[in-house]
Design a protein around this motif. Structure first.
Motif, short mmCIF file in Angstrom:
data_model
loop_
_atom_site.label_atom_id
_atom_site.label_comp_id
_atom_site.label_asym_id
_atom_site.label_seq_id
_atom_site.Cartn_x
_atom_site.Cartn_y
_atom_site.Cartn_z
N TYR A 1 0.88 -1.17 0.00
CA TYR A 1 0.00 0.00 0.00
C TYR A 1 0.92 1.22 0.00
O TYR A 1 2.08 1.12 0.41
N PRO A 2 0.44 2.37 -0.43
CA PRO A 2 1.33 3.54 -0.54
C PRO A 2 2.10 3.86 0.73
O PRO A 2 3.26 4.26 0.67
N ASP A 3 1.48 3.68 1.90
CA ASP A 3 2.15 4.00 3.16
C ASP A 3 2.71 2.77 3.86
O ASP A 3 3.11 2.84 5.02
N ASP A 4 2.74 1.65 3.16
CA ASP A 4 3.14 0.38 3.77
C ASP A 4 3.86 -0.48 2.73
O ASP A 4 3.27 -1.34 2.10
N THR A 5 5.16 -0.21 2.53
CA THR A 5 5.93 -0.90 1.50
C THR A 5 7.05 -1.77 2.06
O THR A 5 7.69 -2.51 1.31
N GLY A 6 7.31 -1.69 3.36
CA GLY A 6 8.45 -2.38 3.95
C GLY A 6 8.39 -3.89 3.91
O GLY A 6 9.42 -4.55 4.00
N SER A 7 7.20 -4.44 3.76
CA SER A 7 7.07 -5.90 3.72
C SER A 7 7.34 -6.48 2.34
O SER A 7 7.35 -7.70 2.16
N LYS A 8 7.51 -5.62 1.37
CA LYS A 8 7.82 -6.03 -0.01
C LYS A 8 6.78 -6.98 -0.59
O LYS A 8 7.10 -8.00 -1.22
N LEU A 9 5.52 -6.65 -0.38
CA LEU A 9 4.44 -7.51 -0.83
C LEU A 9 4.22 -7.47 -2.33
O LEU A 9 3.52 -8.34 -2.86
N ASN A 10 4.82 -6.53 -3.02
CA ASN A 10 4.70 -6.51 -4.47
C ASN A 10 5.58 -7.56 -5.14
O ASN A 10 5.45 -7.81 -6.34
N GLU A 11 6.48 -8.17 -4.38
CA GLU A 11 7.29 -9.26 -4.95
C GLU A 11 6.40 -10.49 -5.14
O GLU A 11 5.51 -10.76 -4.32
N PRO A 12 6.61 -11.24 -6.19
CA PRO A 12 5.74 -12.38 -6.50
C PRO A 12 5.64 -13.38 -5.35
O PRO A 12 6.63 -13.70 -4.68
N PRO B 1 10.74 -5.87 8.67
CA PRO B 1 9.34 -6.00 8.27
C PRO B 1 9.14 -6.85 7.01
O PRO B 1 8.01 -7.19 6.67
N ALA B 2 10.21 -7.23 6.35
CA ALA B 2 10.12 -8.09 5.17
C ALA B 2 10.45 -9.55 5.50
O ALA B 2 10.46 -10.39 4.61
N SER B 3 10.70 -9.86 6.78
CA SER B 3 11.03 -11.24 7.19
C SER B 3 9.87 -12.17 6.87
O SER B 3 8.71 -11.86 7.13
N VAL B 4 10.21 -13.32 6.33
CA VAL B 4 9.21 -14.34 5.98
C VAL B 4 9.09 -15.34 7.13
O VAL B 4 10.08 -15.68 7.78
N ASP B 5 7.87 -15.79 7.37
CA ASP B 5 7.57 -16.84 8.34
C ASP B 5 8.06 -16.50 9.75
O ASP B 5 8.56 -17.34 10.48
N THR B 6 7.91 -15.23 10.11
CA THR B 6 8.33 -14.72 11.41
C THR B 6 7.25 -13.77 11.92
O THR B 6 6.81 -12.90 11.16
N PHE B 7 6.84 -13.92 13.16
CA PHE B 7 5.92 -12.94 13.73
C PHE B 7 6.68 -11.63 13.90
O PHE B 7 7.77 -11.60 14.46
#
Length: 145
Positions: free
Chosen positions: A60-71, A94-100
Motif C-alpha cells: 500500500y502507498p504507506d506500507d511498502t516495507g514488507s515487499k508484498l509486491n514481490e511475486p 518487516p520483510a522477514s518471511v515466516d516470522t511474527f
C-alpha cells in the motif's frame, strides 16, 4: 500455509465472515484480492467495526516495507493485543518471511503480522482464533447494552 487455506480455516470459526473485495466491486481497487476477517454471524460485513485479521497481497502507498509486491508474497495481520506485540523484538525486519513481527503500521494498536507463514502457521491460526473469540466477546457486550 497458503492464503486460501488460511481463509478456509477462518471460515470454520463460528460466526466468521471473510470479506474479499473483487475487481469491479464498489471497493477501492487497491483492496482487490485482499481478505478481511470479521465476527459477523449474519454474513454482512459490519460498517462500524474493524476486522480482527486481514490478508494483504500487495504494498500500500504507506506500507511498502514488507515487499508484498514481490511475486508470491502475502502478509497475514492479526489484532492480537498489545501484550503480543510487546513479546516481539523491536528490531525485526518487516520483510522477514515466516516470522511474527509487529505490524509495520499498527503495532501500537496491538497488531502483529506474518509474511508467508509456514512453520508459524499453527501459531498464526491460534492467534486468529483468539482474535475471533475476542471480536465475538466484544459483539456480545455491545448487543447486551
Amino acid at each position: 500455509m497458503d492464503m486460501e487455506a488460511i481463509i478456509r480455516t477462518v471460515q470454520t470459526f463460528d460466526g466468521a465472515t471473510v470479506f474479499q473485495p473483487a475487481p469491479g466491486s464498489a471497493y477501492p481497487e487497491i483492496s482487490w484480492g485482499d481478505a478481511y476477517f470479521y465476527y459477523a454471524p449474519d454474513g454482512v460485513m459490519p460498517e462500524h467495526t474493524q476486522p480482527y485479521g486481514t490478508i494483504i497481497t500487495k504494498d500500500y502507498p504507506d506500507d511498502t516495507g514488507s515487499k508484498l509486491n514481490e511475486p508470491g508474497r502475502f502478509r497475514v495481520n492479526v489484532n492480537a493485543g498489545r501484550d503480543a506485540v510487546a513479546e516481539l523484538p523491536d528490531d525485526l525486519d518487516p520483510a522477514s518471511v515466516d516470522t511474527f513481527i509487529p505490524h509495520p503500521l499498527y503495532a501500537a494498536g496491538g497488531w502483529i503480522s506474518v509474511i508467508n507463514p509456514t512453520t508459524t502457521a499453527d501459531r498464526l491460526i491460534e492467534r486468529l482464533r483468539a482474535a475471533h473469540d475476542a471480536a465475538h466477546a466484544r459483539a456480545a457486550r455491545r448487543s447486551a447494552n
